[in-house]
Design an enzyme around this catalytic site. Sequence first.
Site, PDB file in Angstrom:
ATOM      1  N   TYR A  87     -14.608 -12.525   1.074  1.00 34.57           N
ATOM      2  CA  TYR A  87     -15.439 -11.366   0.731  1.00 34.57           C
ATOM      3  C   TYR A  87     -16.697 -11.781  -0.034  1.00 34.57           C
ATOM      4  O   TYR A  87     -17.766 -11.224   0.151  1.00 34.57           O
ATOM      5  CB  TYR A  87     -14.629 -10.373  -0.104  1.00 34.57           C
ATOM      6  CG  TYR A  87     -13.549  -9.652   0.670  1.00 34.57           C
ATOM      7  CD1 TYR A  87     -13.864  -8.555   1.467  1.00 34.57           C
ATOM      8  CD2 TYR A  87     -12.226 -10.055   0.607  1.00 34.57           C
ATOM      9  CE1 TYR A  87     -12.881  -7.880   2.176  1.00 34.57           C
ATOM     10  CE2 TYR A  87     -11.234  -9.376   1.309  1.00 34.57           C
ATOM     11  CZ  TYR A  87     -11.567  -8.300   2.092  1.00 34.57           C
ATOM     12  OH  TYR A  87     -10.587  -7.641   2.790  1.00 34.57           O
ATOM     13  N   ARG A 104      -3.416   6.642   0.872  1.00 37.98           N
ATOM     14  CA  ARG A 104      -3.961   7.882   1.431  1.00 37.98           C
ATOM     15  C   ARG A 104      -2.986   8.675   2.287  1.00 37.98           C
ATOM     16  O   ARG A 104      -3.237   9.829   2.601  1.00 37.98           O
ATOM     17  CB  ARG A 104      -5.218   7.565   2.244  1.00 37.98           C
ATOM     18  CG  ARG A 104      -6.477   7.446   1.394  1.00 37.98           C
ATOM     19  CD  ARG A 104      -7.715   7.383   2.274  1.00 37.98           C
ATOM     20  NE  ARG A 104      -7.886   6.052   2.866  1.00 37.98           N
ATOM     21  CZ  ARG A 104      -8.667   5.786   3.902  1.00 37.98           C
ATOM     22  NH1 ARG A 104      -9.337   6.767   4.499  1.00 37.98           N
ATOM     23  NH2 ARG A 104      -8.771   4.549   4.370  1.00 37.98           N
ATOM     24  N   ASP A 124      -7.837  -2.742  -6.927  1.00 36.03           N
ATOM     25  CA  ASP A 124      -8.507  -3.277  -5.760  1.00 36.03           C
ATOM     26  C   ASP A 124      -8.353  -4.782  -5.742  1.00 36.03           C
ATOM     27  O   ASP A 124      -8.258  -5.422  -6.792  1.00 36.03           O
ATOM     28  CB  ASP A 124      -9.986  -2.900  -5.770  1.00 36.03           C
ATOM     29  CG  ASP A 124     -10.622  -3.216  -4.439  1.00 36.03           C
ATOM     30  OD1 ASP A 124     -10.316  -2.507  -3.463  1.00 36.03           O
ATOM     31  OD2 ASP A 124     -11.378  -4.204  -4.355  1.00 36.03           O
ATOM     32  N   ARG A 175      -7.517  11.133  -5.809  1.00 40.05           N
ATOM     33  CA  ARG A 175      -8.760  10.462  -5.443  1.00 40.05           C
ATOM     34  C   ARG A 175      -9.922  11.448  -5.453  1.00 40.05           C
ATOM     35  O   ARG A 175     -11.029  11.135  -5.895  1.00 40.05           O
ATOM     36  CB  ARG A 175      -8.610   9.853  -4.049  1.00 40.05           C
ATOM     37  CG  ARG A 175      -9.750   8.914  -3.665  1.00 40.05           C
ATOM     38  CD  ARG A 175      -9.522   8.391  -2.247  1.00 40.05           C
ATOM     39  NE  ARG A 175     -10.488   7.385  -1.867  1.00 40.05           N
ATOM     40  CZ  ARG A 175     -11.767   7.631  -1.631  1.00 40.05           C
ATOM     41  NH1 ARG A 175     -12.245   8.842  -1.765  1.00 40.05           N
ATOM     42  NH2 ARG A 175     -12.575   6.648  -1.278  1.00 40.05           N
ATOM     43  N   ARG A 198       0.828  -1.218   0.000  1.00 44.03           N
ATOM     44  CA  ARG A 198       0.000   0.000   0.000  1.00 44.03           C
ATOM     45  C   ARG A 198       0.860   1.265   0.000  1.00 44.03           C
ATOM     46  O   ARG A 198       0.521   2.263   0.634  1.00 44.03           O
ATOM     47  CB  ARG A 198      -0.986  -0.022   1.181  1.00 44.03           C
ATOM     48  CG  ARG A 198      -2.386   0.400   0.748  1.00 44.03           C
ATOM     49  CD  ARG A 198      -3.387   0.420   1.892  1.00 44.03           C
ATOM     50  NE  ARG A 198      -3.815  -0.891   2.314  1.00 44.03           N
ATOM     51  CZ  ARG A 198      -4.133  -1.230   3.569  1.00 44.03           C
ATOM     52  NH1 ARG A 198      -4.113  -0.320   4.516  1.00 44.03           N
ATOM     53  NH2 ARG A 198      -4.503  -2.456   3.861  1.00 44.03           N
TER      54      ARG A 198
END
Lengths: 359, 359
Positions: B157, B34, B80, B43, B30
């Site tokens: 998921y 962010r 993703d 974003r 990652r």
Amino acid sequence: MITDTTPSNDRFLRALRREPVDRTPVWLMRQAGRYLPEYRATRKRAGSFLAMAKNPDLACEVTLQPLARFPLDAAILFSDILTVPDAMGLGLYFADGEGPKFERPVRTAEDVAKLAVPDMETELRYVMDAVRVIRRELDNRVPLIGFSGSPWTLACYMVEGGGSDNFSKIKAMALNAPDLLHRILAVNTDAVIAYLSAQRAAGAHALQVFDTWGGALSPAMYREFSLPYLTRIAHELERGAGAARTPLILFGKGNAPYLEALAASGTEGVGVDWTVELSEAARRTHGKVALQGNLDPAVLYGNPDAIREQVRQALDSYAEGNGGSRDGHIFNLGHGMSPDMDPEHVAALVQAVHEISAR
Amino acid sequence: MITDTTPSNDRFLRALRREPVDRTPVWLMRQAGRYLPEYRATRKRAGSFLAMAKNPDLACEVTLQPLARFPLDAAILFSDILTVPDAMGLGLYFADGEGPKFERPVRTAEDVAKLAVPDMETELRYVMDAVRVIRRELDNRVPLIGFSGSPWTLACYMVEGGGSDNFSKIKAMALNAPDLLHRILAVNTDAVIAYLSAQRAAGAHALQVFDTWGGALSPAMYREFSLPYLTRIAHELERGAGAARTPLILFGKGNAPYLEALAASGTEGVGVDWTVELSEAARRTHGKVALQGNLDPAVLYGNPDAIREQVRQALDSYAEGNGGSRDGHIFNLGHGMSPDMDPEHVAALVQAVHEISAR
């Protein structure tokens, strides 16, 4: 002190001493909990979780509820893991649907300097009263387990100010100000020893320390910030001798890498989660301690046949690693139960343990 | 196919082949995220996370952002983890502040029967286009890593319908209807192989499988529901030979108990988290695979001196278990970065890896 009265069902205590038993004893972490409608009713009457935990009669009521339904081999004091830091003045509260939080988290040297071991029979009297009421109401049917959070796990909540995904604040403290964290852990250890001693004096037959967050640490950090304090508890906690001994269980989520060290800590029992085979845990601790565990709680979402098969595998795995003997094993989950679990499935689990393990 | 063009900085690929390098290569899971203000700006322009991931130019933009700041030794495709089940028609969406969810989770035999491997160059074309754009913009400076979720982690998921604390639904399926779960895992495995092959064809130099939730399983369940499918990927994924080989890394949170099995799976690299010492991981895999990891991401909350010391310990731990050599080690975190991390601390980490590991 009433701990010298042996319960009529003493399988749990005998297993903790690794003595022969007729069946493997079983209890379940969070066996008194929201999955029981009668628990939800008591909680509703109490108004809140904390009101229930702080009222000895209600704490007793919910402690006994699972025993009325299932032939469990031990009761565990209903209380919160954060009573001790709350009594240190941190201001425990529960935000709606968010889990426990502290109004005054511990972040600075000034915060740490203010920490002191609470007085057990005043500031934590409600816990000791709950132990006394439960002992009376249990009437020596099964042993009563007292408990505490571990020094590290309590510190996690105290520094983070509540639950955490990544423990950013306490790990930053471990890296940037390790002496400060060691001071917190030292006070916590003194407090845990005093807290467990007081529970023992009030009547607890056995004592469990929950190191819920030890497994979030790297091995080097675990060996610096959790293990030494668990070991100090195991060494310094006075607990009597022989059959009158109040044994200690060190439970830790993610503690599999440290089983040898935990078995050498001086504790009587070690609780493990489901990420390690009981056969391996038994081999690596070779009879030094009793082992408690270790079904994945999610097994309770399986149907009764699947639950029975998982119970069989766990029982057999322990025996395989323990020279063919089922002695020295206390059956449990590897973590606490969840609110959406079916009480009928708990009944199936307890029955399977007792039937399959009958000697 | 442009994978036969060796990047000018090929430390990462050489380390994956366990060849000598001048410095230990480093990238961070990652690393495009962010914590970077320029990421947050992109974003914002994109409108949403998914809009950004589905736009090849924006995916390229954020993939390259950390490389402009830090001398990282690899880029990883920005995408993703759930693109594949989304392309299977499950309807991926992000509820505000809640993480990924599926509109149509997979629960019944009927749901499972409908699952099929998506077409990579139509339904997942935006991913392959992103790989192609990034390869062009990277201009062979460093290798590009493609990735996929593991069959088990994707299934978590798909069955839960989103993230989960305790995986109650998929574990219930594992217990009550294991054949159904194996059908999901078989389709997922075919899809992952096709997905990684297509990324390779589009230009990825290396491929990583994220088995984020394998460690939530008991050993018996891991060996039934995750490991065999990872092994099938390692066996069946065509990836070339010699220096032109597109190597595979199997990363798993909580995979420490299974390092021997993973090293024997046929993969080139294994990524580990911080709950195992690299010295132990190296000893237990004795040179069969490259190892990637494994600092606790929370180390980035420490100050630069503490970060440097933790980097040194991790580098030395690997060498200790690898006969004194630093070769065959790719430096990384043991899990992804968090939004509140300080870019200056990332700079300190990358610099420390390169300086301390210089041969």
